[in-house]
Write an enzyme that holds these catalytic residues in place. Structure first.
Site, PDB file in Angstrom:
ATOM      1  N   ARG A  75       0.841  -1.209   0.000  1.00  0.00           N
ATOM      2  CA  ARG A  75       0.000   0.000   0.000  1.00  0.00           C
ATOM      3  C   ARG A  75       0.877   1.261   0.000  1.00  0.00           C
ATOM      4  NH1 ARG A  75      -2.179   1.900   4.465  1.00  0.00           N
ATOM      5  NH2 ARG A  75      -2.307  -0.143   5.455  1.00  0.00           N
ATOM      6  N   TYR A 127     -18.378  15.085 -14.654  1.00  0.00           N
ATOM      7  CA  TYR A 127     -18.527  13.632 -14.692  1.00  0.00           C
ATOM      8  C   TYR A 127     -19.545  13.179 -13.623  1.00  0.00           C
ATOM      9  CZ  TYR A 127     -17.364   8.715 -14.249  1.00  0.00           C
ATOM     10  OH  TYR A 127     -17.436   7.357 -14.188  1.00  0.00           O
ATOM     11  N   ASP A 198      -9.927  17.630 -14.154  1.00  0.00           N
ATOM     12  CA  ASP A 198     -10.036  16.251 -14.615  1.00  0.00           C
ATOM     13  C   ASP A 198      -9.791  16.284 -16.125  1.00  0.00           C
ATOM     14  OD1 ASP A 198     -10.961  13.838 -15.664  1.00  0.00           O
ATOM     15  OD2 ASP A 198     -12.661  13.690 -14.277  1.00  0.00           O
ATOM     16  N   LYS A 223      -9.691   5.104 -19.162  1.00  0.00           N
ATOM     17  CA  LYS A 223     -10.155   5.521 -20.481  1.00  0.00           C
ATOM     18  C   LYS A 223      -8.994   5.455 -21.485  1.00  0.00           C
ATOM     19  CE  LYS A 223     -13.778   5.980 -18.015  1.00  0.00           C
ATOM     20  NZ  LYS A 223     -14.229   7.197 -17.385  1.00  0.00           N
TER      21      LYS A 223
HETATM   22  C1  LIG Z   1     -14.604   7.524 -16.099  1.00  0.00           C
HETATM   23  C2  LIG Z   1     -14.340   8.888 -15.603  1.00  0.00           C
HETATM   24  C3  LIG Z   1     -14.038   9.124 -14.250  1.00  0.00           C
HETATM   25  C4  LIG Z   1     -14.045   8.030 -13.221  1.00  0.00           C
HETATM   26  O1  LIG Z   1     -13.095   7.065 -13.480  1.00  0.00           O
HETATM   27  P1  LIG Z   1     -13.196   5.537 -12.963  1.00  0.00           P
HETATM   28  O2  LIG Z   1     -11.923   4.967 -13.431  1.00  0.00           O
HETATM   29  O3  LIG Z   1     -14.408   4.951 -13.606  1.00  0.00           O
HETATM   30  O4  LIG Z   1     -13.348   5.585 -11.489  1.00  0.00           O
HETATM   31  C5  LIG Z   1     -13.769  10.414 -13.870  1.00  0.00           C
HETATM   32  N1  LIG Z   1     -13.801  11.441 -14.736  1.00  0.00           N
HETATM   33  C6  LIG Z   1     -14.098  11.262 -16.032  1.00  0.00           C
HETATM   34  C7  LIG Z   1     -14.133  12.446 -16.940  1.00  0.00           C
HETATM   35  C8  LIG Z   1     -14.384   9.992 -16.508  1.00  0.00           C
HETATM   36  O5  LIG Z   1     -14.686   9.825 -17.792  1.00  0.00           O
END
Ligand SMILES: *Cc1c(COP(=O)(O)O)cnc(C)c1O
Length: 409
Positions: A75, A127, A198, A223
């Protein structure tokens, strides 16, 4: 004793910062003694100490070790996780990167830096999971927040003095609105707050927020970075030492670091990110033109589609549009019938992967919003979000045409 700060040197070698982006994506090879061309997956949960008070011998990889130069407990640190952290940091010339089990764990770590009584300003149309987090946890943590329709027109004197963070996405999800990153940074810094962004929809390939004044960059590496629909991961990047310490504490104490195997999966995904994204963007551009001219599509959303101002900001701060676009179906299209006619295109949330996916934001990604919140975020119940993959674009275009027509029958 709290977790010790682990400065992560983003550079693999003294030449790293002169390398092009695509080279950096591929050059994630550890500089270890075996000559292995990919980092090994270190699964050990714990590491034996040679003598009390010391750590095991230093790992050959350039980072991720504790201050004794070795590893202690997974961790806290792990060589494979360290390798992906170094790789992602180097893409953006960030001083620090921390890898988390999911994008939401990364975003929760960002919000863990906010204290009771402080305020966060967010762009509306964020999101869905982030909206779920703030609406569920900010009230009980005593954190005030405001969703701002248009940050680009806000002036510094309109920023409340208790603001500790401005949190944005650009392009936003799913309306692909554009937030001026430099302006948002100026707004935040005018009251001593930080700008967090983000950057999932762009990646550092297309947009480099730290260079534009952002203090923290978060990613869902699920993604584009991982890119194959088979791993969840999150990243947080920053240059500031104090923020780095706080996010590092969250990684250890909230307990959601990225696993060694998933760290490896992200490293593998990164190597092809540029070629994948180039193809995805090429396909998305063709489908965008096709849908714009389709009689069963009422309105289309892409970065810069909302206004000329947003288009100008986007082209200033980004190198491309990514591969997500949204569109509102004409009233005669029945969503269920349209979806039933799909074959190659999956009816699923997520984006940035090799496969093309379509989803219905109002009932899927943004299901935690009520009708008023959806309206405020500009999300129509007739909106579909298309995340374009790398398939043959002719197949995708034919299928969309067929499904739209089937929906209107
Ligand atoms: C998918 C996504 C998240 C969250 O990510 P996870 O890996 O599913 O927890 C946050 N912000 C954006 C813009 C996303 O597309």
């Amino acid at each position: 004793m709290g977790p010790r700060q682990q400065g992560r040197d983003a550079k693999h070698s003294e030449h790293a910062e002169t390398r092009g982006f695509a080279t950096r994506c591929v050059a994630t090879t550890p500089n270890d003694c075996t000559g292995a061309v990919v980092p090994p997956i270190y699964l050990a949960s714990t590491y034996a100490h040679p003598v009390p008070g010391s750590c095991p011998a230093p790992a050959p990889m350039p980072c991720g070790t504790n201050e004794d130069g070795g590893h202690s407990y997974q961790r806290w640190s792990n060589p494979t996780r360290a390798a992906v952290e170094v790789a992602v940091a180097s893409l953006e010339d960030a001083k620090h990167c921390y890898a988390f089990a999911t994008g939401m764990a990364a975003i929760a770590a960002v919000f863990s830096t906010i204290k009771t009584g402080q305020r966060v300003l967010l762009c509306s149309s964020i999101y869905g999971g982030t909206f779920q987090y703030i609406s569920s946890f900010f009230p009980s943590r005593g954190i005030n927040y405001d969703l701002i329709e248009d940050l680009n027109t806000l002036r510094p004197e309109q920023i409340p003095a208790d603001t500790a963070m401005i949190y944005i996405e650009s392009p936003t999800n799913p309306c692909l609105r554009i937030v001026d990153i430099e302006h948002a940074a100026d707004l935040a810094h005018s009251v001593g707050a930080v700008l967090a962004i983000d950057n999932t929809f762009q990646t550092s390939y297309l947009q480099r927020p730290l260079d534009l004044g952002a203090d923290i960059v978060a990613y869902s590496a699920t993604k584009y970075m991982a890119g194959h629909g088979d791993v969840l991961a999150g990243m947080v990047l920053m240059n500031d030492e104090h923020l780095s310490e706080q996010v590092r504490l969250a990684q250890v104490a909230l307990g959601a670091p990225l696993s060694p195997f998933d760290s490896y999966s992200v490293i593998r995904g990164l190597k092809t990110m540029v070629v994948r994204m180039d193809r995805q963007m090429e396909n998305a551009q063709i489908l965008r033109e096709f849908l714009t001219n389709h009689p069963l599509v009422e309105r289309i959303y892409f970065p810069g589609s909302t206004s000329a101002d947003e288009a100008a900001i986007h082209s200033r701060q980004s190198r491309g549009d990514g591969s997500v676009l949204s569109f509102n179906l004409a009233p005669e299209v029945d969503i269920s019938k349209m979806v039933a006619a799909l074959d190659i295109i999956g009816y699923a949330v997520s984006l940035g992967g090799v496969e093309t996916l379509i989803c219905h934001p109002a009932s899927m990604t943004h299901a935690s919003m009520n009708d008023d919140e959806l309206a405020a975020a500009g999300i129509s119940k007739r909106m579909m979000r298309l995340a374009v993959g790398i398939e043959d674009v002719n197949d995708l275009q034919k299928e969309l045409d067929r499904a739209l027509k089937a929906g209107a029958e």
